[in-house]
Enzyme design. Structure first.
Site, PDB file in Angstrom:
ATOM      1  CE  LYS A   1       0.072   3.329  -8.414  1.00  0.00           C
ATOM      2  NZ  LYS A   1       1.262   3.893  -9.065  1.00  0.00           N
TER       3      LYS A   1
ATOM      4  NE  ARG B   1      -1.160   7.369  -9.834  1.00  0.00           N
ATOM      5  CZ  ARG B   1      -1.956   7.314  -8.774  1.00  0.00           C
ATOM      6  NH1 ARG B   1      -3.260   7.504  -8.900  1.00  0.00           N
ATOM      7  NH2 ARG B   1      -1.454   7.028  -7.590  1.00  0.00           N
TER       8      ARG B   1
ATOM      9  N   GLY C   1      10.869  -0.715 -10.188  1.00  0.00           N
ATOM     10  CA  GLY C   1      11.491  -0.865 -11.501  1.00  0.00           C
ATOM     11  C   GLY C   1      10.570  -0.457 -12.621  1.00  0.00           C
TER      12      GLY C   1
ATOM     13  CG  MET D   1       7.858   5.228 -16.637  1.00  0.00           C
ATOM     14  SD  MET D   1       6.916   5.817 -18.047  1.00  0.00           S
ATOM     15  CE  MET D   1       5.538   6.569 -17.215  1.00  0.00           C
TER      16      MET D   1
ATOM     17  NE  ARG E   1       0.778   1.354  -1.388  1.00  0.00           N
ATOM     18  CZ  ARG E   1       1.810   1.805  -2.076  1.00  0.00           C
ATOM     19  NH1 ARG E   1       2.152   1.231  -3.191  1.00  0.00           N
ATOM     20  NH2 ARG E   1       2.513   2.825  -1.655  1.00  0.00           N
TER      21      ARG E   1
ATOM     22  CG  HIS F   1      29.011 -26.135  12.750  1.00  0.00           C
ATOM     23  ND1 HIS F   1      29.389 -25.474  13.903  1.00  0.00           N
ATOM     24  CD2 HIS F   1      28.611 -27.369  13.120  1.00  0.00           C
ATOM     25  CE1 HIS F   1      29.252 -26.290  14.931  1.00  0.00           C
ATOM     26  NE2 HIS F   1      28.771 -27.447  14.487  1.00  0.00           N
TER      27      HIS F   1
ATOM     28  CB  SER G   1       9.928 -39.297  15.480  1.00  0.00           C
ATOM     29  OG  SER G   1      10.257 -37.939  15.357  1.00  0.00           O
TER      30      SER G   1
ATOM     31  CB  CYS H   1      11.880 -34.770  15.541  1.00  0.00           C
ATOM     32  SG  CYS H   1      12.890 -36.169  15.096  1.00  0.00           S
TER      33      CYS H   1
ATOM     34  CE1 TYR I   1       6.235 -35.322  17.039  1.00  0.00           C
ATOM     35  CE2 TYR I   1       4.557 -37.030  17.179  1.00  0.00           C
ATOM     36  CZ  TYR I   1       5.884 -36.638  17.258  1.00  0.00           C
ATOM     37  OH  TYR I   1       6.859 -37.553  17.541  1.00  0.00           O
TER      38      TYR I   1
HETATM   39  P1  ADP Z   1       3.869   5.425  -6.840  1.00  0.00           P
HETATM   40  O1  ADP Z   1       3.388   4.084  -7.231  1.00  0.00           O
HETATM   41  O2  ADP Z   1       5.334   5.619  -6.965  1.00  0.00           O
HETATM   42  O3  ADP Z   1       3.305   5.866  -5.525  1.00  0.00           O
HETATM   43  P2  ADP Z   1       1.873   7.056  -8.033  1.00  0.00           P
HETATM   44  O4  ADP Z   1       1.311   6.812  -9.383  1.00  0.00           O
HETATM   45  O5  ADP Z   1       1.014   6.658  -6.906  1.00  0.00           O
HETATM   46  O6  ADP Z   1       3.287   6.408  -7.959  1.00  0.00           O
HETATM   47  O7  ADP Z   1       2.128   8.613  -8.023  1.00  0.00           O
HETATM   48  C1  ADP Z   1       3.217   9.303  -7.514  1.00  0.00           C
HETATM   49  C2  ADP Z   1       2.716  10.543  -6.769  1.00  0.00           C
HETATM   50  O8  ADP Z   1       1.919  11.367  -7.647  1.00  0.00           O
HETATM   51  C3  ADP Z   1       1.821  10.186  -5.620  1.00  0.00           C
HETATM   52  O9  ADP Z   1       2.078  11.059  -4.551  1.00  0.00           O
HETATM   53  C4  ADP Z   1       0.439  10.420  -6.155  1.00  0.00           C
HETATM   54  O10 ADP Z   1      -0.479  10.725  -5.149  1.00  0.00           O
HETATM   55  C5  ADP Z   1       0.653  11.592  -7.094  1.00  0.00           C
HETATM   56  N1  ADP Z   1      -0.345  11.615  -8.179  1.00  0.00           N
HETATM   57  C6  ADP Z   1      -0.573  10.649  -9.073  1.00  0.00           C
HETATM   58  N2  ADP Z   1      -1.597  10.968  -9.879  1.00  0.00           N
HETATM   59  C7  ADP Z   1      -2.000  12.192  -9.500  1.00  0.00           C
HETATM   60  C8  ADP Z   1      -3.020  13.087  -9.953  1.00  0.00           C
HETATM   61  N3  ADP Z   1      -3.828  12.745 -10.946  1.00  0.00           N
HETATM   62  N4  ADP Z   1      -3.157  14.258  -9.325  1.00  0.00           N
HETATM   63  C9  ADP Z   1      -2.329  14.585  -8.304  1.00  0.00           C
HETATM   64  N5  ADP Z   1      -1.357  13.813  -7.830  1.00  0.00           N
HETATM   65  C10 ADP Z   1      -1.188  12.616  -8.424  1.00  0.00           C
HETATM   66 MG    MG Z   2       1.499   5.747  -5.026  1.00  0.00          MG
END
Ligand code: ADP
Ligand code: MG
Ligand code: MG
Length: 888
Positions: free
Chosen positions: A22, A92, A101, A103, A336, A452, A768, A836, A856
């Site tokens: 990210k 984030r 998993g 945060m 992404r 089987h 083979s 084969c 092959y």
């Molecule tokens: P995830 O990986 O679960 O998508 P994100 O970090 O991308 O988590 O964020 C969750 C939501 O919060 C997403 O919809 C993202 O666009 C929004 N978000 C994250 N940072 C900001 C920000 N600085 N301003 C507004 N929205 C945000």
């Molecule tokens: Mg996201």
């Protein structure tokens, strides 16, 4: 001084390892001038430092965070905790590989009793300010302090009810103020602390929580399953907030630059007006499709389209984008490479080449061969809404509809009459094979992915569900139940072997076909690959499929099925029961034209491509009735029909069955050992093959028969069998007055053959590797016993990494293959080599075969397309071979 923190303008997309996925992309987007809210990334190295220093954020890491925060404050003209211009941020998580998993994101950090007032004043929107504050308390308490979200939701529910509101938008600023006070009480009670009012404290608590989440249970388990190393660590992104919930000129959404299910080049996605962050995915409000944005905010839409194009050009792949609109202004929050279906993966890869964005090799690398499997089977129309009755293991992909039957004979009978049947059994055994052949699909209530039923079904390209434990099968009364639902013999069901679902009745389906894009992609794979792909096919129908899917020949045509046809079985049994050579010859003469017909059909379908035919392999008793059953029958007849001809016949049969019974059939009288003791059987087969070749040739179609002798372990065996083939060929050519080329080779499936391959190559035109038997004989265990009894324990207790029948054992079986190829070529440099076994259709084994220098691989017709791609990928990854290969 080590750098632990990177401002968004200091990083780029190559720095995933340091910045996480990210963070790296946020930096990249910032640098190409996209409107990304400013911020900084705390590196994965800082995470490792945190753990090394006993979970402390202090010293240089702390200093660098504060310095970066300072820069962020200067850039934005706001300060964390300022009572006039407060800075609000999101925190984030983001590791190198995206990982569930970790945060969840905290939004609106920096809110407290004072800054909320400033926000209200600045935006002139008190309701918005207090709504944002309560969202923050809720998220922070849940994600950072670890309180159950339930407390907050319950309180909100009660509050709404008390006030007579239906939805959140009805709450006023004063309502939210009241809710906030109560939220704080929850925190006090449950977390035994005041909700932190100091924004810097909030920030450091959140950062710490992200680091801690790297080692929560969910994350650890996920890493173990996906083999992600523990030392990678996670990065933390601190980013200034933008608000999609500031009114009807604001909103938030996700967009794919192309349709992720079809691959069509069109903007695809959803958005919500007046909403923040997770509202789009939370499912509380139904989002609008993205094209509605064009009407709602035409300028924003135009900008979004342009941004999508730019990002695609830049990343050279389909992107999955998160955006927010704050008062008519567009911000990009994430990009992404988008997840996609197999169909979309192919379409996008091919289109990107045509648009000049990527080259053909890159396009090939974008498609996972395993993913293609879904496209090569009948499947349920995705427009159809499913209501599955129950679910088992998705053991062999594809969908099928048919009437339910509970025994193999019944399946065969109905199948012959032209009904589509689905065989439902507690489990299947080799005795059920005729029923499986006649069925559209197999369902078993027991057994796993390598039972089987599963193995046989995959080999035949039939749908199969195994281990469907909810299915109560009552074979005697011909019905099964799932809970209260009863399904009787003859009722119609539909199954989806790709998902394991069983449904009642008939359901609309789509036929497997190679789309134009798919064919095009495979044609590029063919240009690149340096490894031939053939198919295993035993009859003209399979041969036709193999040809259609682009096989370069047949790598294994097993002849035993040609003996199993119910009309032929009596003749086969006559042949086996023959007391004299003459009697046996007579029976064989009857079989010859039948087999010849089969071969002619296969040669016709393959249109001059090589066809490797293996002579009879299984032990003779497989063609005779079951010993136990026969014993019961004879005993019955002895009591009731003493002296009858039927009894005499059955007694004779029983005697023969007892004679032929083996202690260990897998290591018994089979393969070329049959050919040595009963040369007349092999001679009949060879004659049938060559007569067929002569006929087809005369009709104007080229033929390339390759006779394969099974189970050779000693050069003398092959020498003897080769002589038989050559003499027969000469006779046929003389009789038919045509000349044709043919090869004689052997299957390498016992260790001794691999170890003496230099000797064996003197008598062989090709090798083979029969990796199913070679795996059995190398490990010294029989597959049925292993899979049924102890293999699972071995895998669970990690004595073996995988089931060696599914994933080729490179260290043992692989070493024998390497040895066989090397020794064989030392005698005969142009020796043709292939594989084969079932492994021939598995991408990692295909890669291994390429690295080992095989010419092959051969696999089931349905896996040919994915094998063609896997062969190309192996060539790209390991470079072209220097020597010319003899077969494509
Ligand atoms: P995830 O990986 O679960 O998508 P994100 O970090 O991308 O988590 O964020 C969750 C939501 O919060 C997403 O919809 C993202 O666009 C929004 N978000 C994250 N940072 C900001 C920000 N600085 N301003 C507004 N929205 C945000
Ligand atoms: Mg996201
Ligand atoms: Mg074998």
């Amino acid at each position: 001084m080590k750098k632990f923190i990177y401002l968004f303008n200091e990083g780029n997309s190559d720095m995933r390892e340091v910045l996480g996925g990210k963070g790296a992309n946020l930096a990249e987007m910032t640098n190409i001038g996209l409107p990304v809210p400013y911020g900084f990334t705390i590196s994965t190295e800082a995470c490792n430092h945190y753990y090394e220093s006993g979970k402390n954020i202090s010293g240089i890491v702390e200093q660098q965070i504060l310095a970066a925060l300072n820069t962020l404050e200067e850039k934005t003209g706001k300060r964390l905790g300022d009572i006039e211009h407060p800075l609000l941020v999101s925190v984030r998580s983001g590791s190198v590989f995206s990982m569930p998993g970790m945060m969840d994101t905290v939004l609106n950090l920096g809110m407290n009793d004072k800054t909320v007032q400033a926000v209200a004043k600045l935006t002139n929107n008190e309701r918005f300010a207090y709504d944002s504050y309560r969202r923050f308390i809720q998220m922070f308490s849940n994600v950072v302090l670890g309180l159950d979200i339930f407390y907050f939701e319950q309180l909100l529910d009660e509050f709404r009810e008390k006030k007579g509101y239906k939805a959140d938008p009805e709450l006023t600023a004063d309502d939210w103020k009241e809710v906030i006070e109560r939220y704080k009480l929850i925190v006090k009670r449950q977390a035994r602390m005041e909700f932190p009012q100091n924004p810097q404290e909030q920030l450091f608590l959140a950062i710490r929580a992200v680091f801690d989440s790297w080692n929560n249970n969910r994350a650890i388990v996920y890493r173990r399953i996906h083999k992600i190393p523990d030392h990678l660590g996670t990065a933390v992104n601190v980013q200034s907030m933008v608000f999609g919930n500031m009114g009807d000129d604001s909103g938030t959404g996700v967009a794919f630059t192309r349709n992720p299910s079809t691959g069509e080049h069109q903007l695809y996605g959803e958005y919500l007006i007046n909403a923040q962050g997770e509202d789009v995915v939370a499912g509380i409000r139904t989002p609008e499709p993205i094209h509605v944005l064009e009407k709602d905010m035409p300028n924003v839409y135009k900008k979004l389209v342009a941004t999508c194009q730019l990002l695609e050009q830049h990343y050279k792949d389909m992107q999955d984008i998160e955006f927010t609109v704050e008062r008519g202004e567009l911000f990009i929050l994430q990009t992404r490479n988008g997840k996609r279906t197999a169909q979309a993966a192919i379409r996008i890869a091919v289109d990107l080449v045509k648009e000049g964005i990527i080259d053909k090799e890159t396009a090939l690398l974008r498609v996972d061969p395993e993913q293609l499997d879904q496209l090569l089977h009948w499947r349920i129309d995705h427009m159809f809404k499913r209501e599955p009755l129950t679910k088992g293991l998705p053991a062999s992909p594809g969908a099928a509809t048919g009437v339910v039957v509970f025994d193999a004979d019944e399946a065969e009978k109905l199948g012959k009459e032209g009904s589509k049947v689905i065989l439902v059994r507690p489990e299947t055994t080799p005795d059920d094979i005729h029923g499986i052949v006649a069925s559209q699909a197999i369902v078993t209530s027991r057994g796993g992915m390598t039972s089987h039923a599963a193995v046989v079904a995959r080999g035949m390209g039939k749908a199969c569900i195994c281990g469907c434990e909810k299915l109560n099968i009552d074979v005697k009364n011909k019905r099964f139940t799932v809970g209260d639902t009863v399904v009787n013999y003859g009722e119609t069901i539909t199954i989806d072997g790709s998902t394991g679902e069983i449904m009642l009745g008939e359901i609309p389906m789509i036929e497997p076909k190679l789309s134009e894009e798919f064919k095009e992609l495979l044609s590029w794979a063919d240009e690149v690959r340096d490894l031939g792909v053939r198919a295993n096919a035993d009859n003209p129908t399979d041969a036709q499929k193999a040809f259609e899917f682009g096989a370069g020949g047949i790598g294994l045509c097993r002849t035993e099925h040609m003996f199993m046809d119910p009309q032929r079985v009596p003749i086969v049994q006559k042949m086996i029961l023959a007391e004299t050579f003459e009697e046996r010859k007579t029976a064989l003469k009857e079989l010859l034209p039948m087999q010849q017909g089969d071969f002619e059909g296969i040669f016709e379908e393959m249109q001059g491509l090589p066809v490797t035919i293996r002579l009879l392999d299984p032990p003779m008793h497989e063609f005779l009735p079951d010993k136990e059953e026969l014993l019961v029958e004879v005993t019955r007849l002895q009591l009731t029909e003493k002296g009858s001809p039927e009894l005499e016949e059955k007694e004779l049969l029983l005697k023969k069955v007892q004679q032929l019974a083996e202690v260990n059939p897998m290591l018994g009288h089979r393969g070329c050992r049959l050919g040595v003791v009963f040369p007349e059987i092999y001679e009949m087969q060879v004659r049938a093959i060559f007569y067929a070749a002569a006929n087809v040739l005369k009709r104007g179609t080229a033929v390339k028969p390759e006779i394969m002798i099974p189970l050779v372990g000693h050069i003398n065996e092959l020498q003897r069998m080769r002589r038989l083939v050559v003499e027969t060929a000469q006779q046929v050519m003389r009789e038919a007055e045509v000349e044709f080329d043919y090869l004689v080779g052997t299957m390498i499936e016992v260790p001794r053959a691999a170890l003496t391959a230099d000797q064996i190559a003197e008598q062989a035109d090709f090798f083979s590797f029969g990796t199913n038997d070679l795996t059995q004989t190398t490990f010294g265990f029989s597959r049925d016993d292993a899979e049924g009894k102890f293999l699972q324990t071995y895998i669970e207790q990690k004595l073996l990494p995988d089931n060696p029948f599914a994933v080729l054992d490179r260290d043992g079986v692989g070493k024998l293959i390497e040895t066989g190829v090397k020794l064989g070529r030392s005698t005969k440099s142009n020796l043709k080599t292939g594989i084969c076994g079932e492994h021939g259709g598995e991408k990692s084994a295909i890669e291994f075969c390429y690295m080992t220098g095989l010419d092959y691989v051969s696999c089931s017709p349905y896996r040919v397309p994915l094998a063609r791609l896997a062969a190309a990928l192996a060539t790209i990854r390991h470079g072209k071979k220097k020597v010319e290969i003899s077969s494509r």
